[in-house]
Design a protein around this motif. Structure first.
Motif, mmCIF file in Angstrom:
data_model
loop_
_atom_site.group_PDB
_atom_site.id
_atom_site.type_symbol
_atom_site.label_atom_id
_atom_site.label_comp_id
_atom_site.label_asym_id
_atom_site.label_seq_id
_atom_site.Cartn_x
_atom_site.Cartn_y
_atom_site.Cartn_z
ATOM 1 N N ALA A 119 0.832 -1.192 0.000
ATOM 2 C CA ALA A 119 0.000 0.000 0.000
ATOM 3 C C ALA A 119 0.873 1.251 0.000
ATOM 4 O O ALA A 119 1.900 1.301 0.673
ATOM 5 C CB ALA A 119 -0.912 -0.010 1.219
ATOM 6 N N ARG A 120 0.460 2.239 -0.778
ATOM 7 C CA ARG A 120 1.226 3.484 -0.880
ATOM 8 C C ARG A 120 0.257 4.665 -0.924
ATOM 9 O O ARG A 120 -0.883 4.528 -1.371
ATOM 10 C CB ARG A 120 2.059 3.510 -2.171
ATOM 11 C CG ARG A 120 3.186 2.497 -2.228
ATOM 12 C CD ARG A 120 3.924 2.651 -3.552
ATOM 13 N NE ARG A 120 5.082 1.788 -3.617
ATOM 14 C CZ ARG A 120 6.298 2.104 -3.180
ATOM 15 N NH1 ARG A 120 6.496 3.290 -2.630
ATOM 16 N NH2 ARG A 120 7.305 1.272 -3.289
ATOM 17 N N LYS A 121 0.754 5.807 -0.504
ATOM 18 C CA LYS A 121 0.004 7.030 -0.740
ATOM 19 C C LYS A 121 0.936 8.077 -1.331
ATOM 20 O O LYS A 121 2.123 8.140 -1.015
ATOM 21 C CB LYS A 121 -0.668 7.536 0.525
ATOM 22 C CG LYS A 121 0.241 7.834 1.701
ATOM 23 C CD LYS A 121 -0.602 8.223 2.907
ATOM 24 C CE LYS A 121 0.281 8.511 4.137
ATOM 25 N NZ LYS A 121 -0.544 8.794 5.336
ATOM 26 N N VAL A 122 0.372 8.887 -2.215
ATOM 27 C CA VAL A 122 1.130 9.889 -2.943
ATOM 28 C C VAL A 122 0.419 11.234 -2.763
ATOM 29 O O VAL A 122 -0.778 11.355 -3.063
ATOM 30 C CB VAL A 122 1.240 9.539 -4.437
ATOM 31 C CG1 VAL A 122 1.898 10.657 -5.217
ATOM 32 C CG2 VAL A 122 2.017 8.227 -4.618
ATOM 33 N N GLN A 123 1.159 12.210 -2.288
ATOM 34 C CA GLN A 123 0.585 13.538 -2.072
ATOM 35 C C GLN A 123 0.460 14.284 -3.396
ATOM 36 O O GLN A 123 1.412 14.411 -4.162
ATOM 37 C CB GLN A 123 1.472 14.343 -1.124
ATOM 38 C CG GLN A 123 0.996 15.762 -0.868
ATOM 39 C CD GLN A 123 -0.310 15.801 -0.099
ATOM 40 O OE1 GLN A 123 -0.403 15.279 1.017
ATOM 41 N NE2 GLN A 123 -1.336 16.400 -0.695
ATOM 42 N N LEU A 124 -0.750 14.765 -3.681
ATOM 43 C CA LEU A 124 -0.987 15.626 -4.829
ATOM 44 C C LEU A 124 -0.958 17.085 -4.393
ATOM 45 O O LEU A 124 -1.364 17.410 -3.275
ATOM 46 C CB LEU A 124 -2.336 15.328 -5.478
ATOM 47 C CG LEU A 124 -2.529 13.945 -6.102
ATOM 48 C CD1 LEU A 124 -3.944 13.819 -6.658
ATOM 49 C CD2 LEU A 124 -1.508 13.686 -7.195
ATOM 50 N N ILE A 125 -0.505 17.940 -5.272
ATOM 51 C CA ILE A 125 -0.586 19.376 -5.067
ATOM 52 C C ILE A 125 -1.425 19.958 -6.197
ATOM 53 O O ILE A 125 -1.150 19.713 -7.373
ATOM 54 C CB ILE A 125 0.807 20.038 -5.049
ATOM 55 C CG1 ILE A 125 1.651 19.463 -3.913
ATOM 56 C CG2 ILE A 125 0.670 21.555 -4.909
ATOM 57 C CD1 ILE A 125 1.121 19.736 -2.523
#
Length: 529
Positions: A432-438
């Motif tokens: 599982a991964r999370k990626v921060q969006l801007i």
């Protein structure tokens, strides 16, 4: 000795490199080789796509010149061949074989009928003397910035079809043309230097620079632009080297290495440059193997890396040169240390027009996330899962975010730390991964829609977008997600969550969600209007 084409047959049999050819009909004779070539009054030599006519002598045009989009090749070793008679306009390929010199006599024009159909000089490495006029059809004449280069040896002031208010224009605030000077300017606070930055060119600045030009036909003739532009001069027909500067972008104060090393350089050839050949060459002397090209239709930069993967690929987007850099194209590269250079070679040129309008993608798992407002002003980010990728910055896969100078479009990218990316390459998705969006916008309270492209994403995996303002998690497999932009909440409102679908037995995955630090910081290079 000569043989004449009458539209059906050659009067004395097909010509050879020792036999002159006379064209008396516009019906195409197909491929042939001849010594001298004469085109009679009232007719054209028609060379269709995929057909090559080889001339081992001079061309005398008493008629309408060349038609079609095939190849005219000049091949007379250790000799000069000459164009004479009427002017020749051609939308195909002009190829001068090594050892041959073509003297155009100022008679040759490389015409363009559309944004993706245009004449070019490419192929071999022979010499061209005499002027050539090169045309380019623009995608539109809307107000905005365009980033261009010059495909002939000539000053920028020779460009026809666009108003240029350079450093000689007395009202500084009305100047509309600039080049980006990466040379060292003022000292940065923690070592190194800021670039000089955007600079208005003089009357003598030429094809050795790339330029950004603002045009607006509503300004009472001050910054007008036509549907096509052209320039006349001797074609740039030799490899060239660009020494890169490792200065900081003056629009991004600080000493982050991600804000450092941007260089704006020209395609100086009247031909396409194959990006994959360019960046894979040993003389592409930076470890960041990508170029960035401004698409004035979408108002966004497109990054293209060494595998021909690009950062803007959507059915609603305007196809620009994503495998090739077209003539008249200025582009951005990024130095990663001092004393680097890039050599743009004759061998990097491409004869193929098809790649000028085709988006390509490498066969690896990826999500493209498109965001747009109601008027279609959009941006896009890509998250890639690839077995060759690492947790660090991968110069051959990751692509930095270069922000648009157009304030009507949104900005979307991935971030971790001070790194900002338009293409975010991660190792294969096995946890599982999370990626921060801007997300950034100049349009407060506007409605935007995220639209996913999951066509290259693993169907055994799941991706959700988290809206930190509403607390909602939306499964992108269910389609688009709409939101109202709130500049008071912050630009880090959205997070992507990637998980493998739950499996049984020994293949079961852990439910732990490991955060992924991922970012590759941008520099925003924005000329003032």
């Amino acid at each position: 000795m000569a043989t004449t084409w009458n539209g059906t047959t050659w009067s004395g049999g097909a010509p050879t490199n020792a036999v002159d050819a006379v064209i008396a009909s516009s019906v195409t004779p197909g491929a042939f080789t001849c010594a001298n070539l004469t085109i009679n009054s009232g007719v054209s030599l028609t060379i269709n796509t995929g057909v090559t006519v080889t001339v081992a002598g001079n061309i005398t045009n008493n008629g309408n010149g060349l038609a079609g989009m095939g190849t005219i090749q000049f091949n007379k070793n250790a000799s000069t061949v000459q164009l004479s008679g009427n002017a020749i306009a051609f939308e195909g390929i002009v190829d001068v074989v090594a050892g041959t010199t073509l003297n155009t006599g100022g008679l040759l024009t490389l015409t363009a009928s559309t944004t993706t159909s245009y004449g070019r000089i490419t192929g071999s490495t022979g010499v061209i003397t005499g002027n050539v006029t090169v045309q380019k059809v623009l995608a539109n004449t809307n107000a905005g910035w365009r980033q261009i280069s010059l495909p002939v040896d000539a000053p920028l002031t020779s460009l026809v079809g666009i108003d240029l208010l350079n450093s000689t224009y007395p009202n500084v605030n009305d100047r509309n043309v600039f080049y980006y000077d990466p040379a060292n300017g003022t000292a940065a606070p923690f070592g190194g230097f800021y670039a000089v930055g955007w600079t208005a060119p003089s009357n003598t600045d030429d094809e050795t620079r790339a330029y950004t030009i603002f045009s607006d036909n509503s300004l009472a003739g001050l910054k007008d632009i036509s549907s096509s532009i052209s320039i006349t001069g001797v074609p740039n027909h030799a490899s060239y080297t660009v020494n890169l500067n490792y200065s900081y972008d003056p629009a991004s104060p600080g000493n982050s290495s991600i804000q450092r090393g941007w260089n704006f350089i020209p395609n100086r050839f009247p031909s396409n440059i194959d990006v994959s050949v360019l960046v894979n060459d040993a003389n592409f002397g930076t470890t960041y193997k990508a170029v960035h090209v401004y698409d004035e239709i979408n108002g966004q930069y497109v990054a293209i890396n060494q595998s021909s993967r690009n950062t803007y690929n959507n059915t609603t987007s305007h196809p620009i040169a994503t495998s090739d850099l077209m003539p008249f194209q200025g582009f951005w590269v990024k130095a990663t240390s001092t004393s680097q250079s890039i050599q743009v070679k004759m061998a990097h040129r491409s004869t193929d027009l098809s790649t000028s309008a085709v988006y390509t993608r490498r066969s690896s798992e990826q999500l493209r996330l498109h965001v747009a407002d109601a008027s279609g002003r959009a941006d896009q980010v890509t998250v890639i899962f690839d077995e060759t990728a690492t947790e660090a910055l991968d110069g051959a896969i990751d692509m930095f975010k270069l922000k648009s100078p157009n304030r009507t479009v949104p900005t979307l990218y991935c971030q971790e730390g001070d790194l900002e990316l338009s293409a975010n390459a991660l190792p294969a998705l096995n946890k599982a991964r999370k990626v921060q969006l801007i997300f950034e916008s100049w349009k407060k309270d506007s409605t935007y829609t995220f639209t996913p492209d999951l066509s290259a994403f693993n169907q055994d995996a799941k991706v959700q977008i988290e809206d930190r303002k509403t607390g909602r998690f939306h499964d992108l497999a269910e389609g688009a997600y709409q939101f109202v932009y709130d500049d008071a909440f912050g630009k880090d409102r959205f997070v992507l969550h990637f998980t493998q679908h739950e499996k049984s037995g020994i293949n079961a995955l852990s439910a732990n969600d490991h955060g992924v630090a991922f970012s590759k910081n941008n520099t925003s290079i924005t000329p003032n209007n």
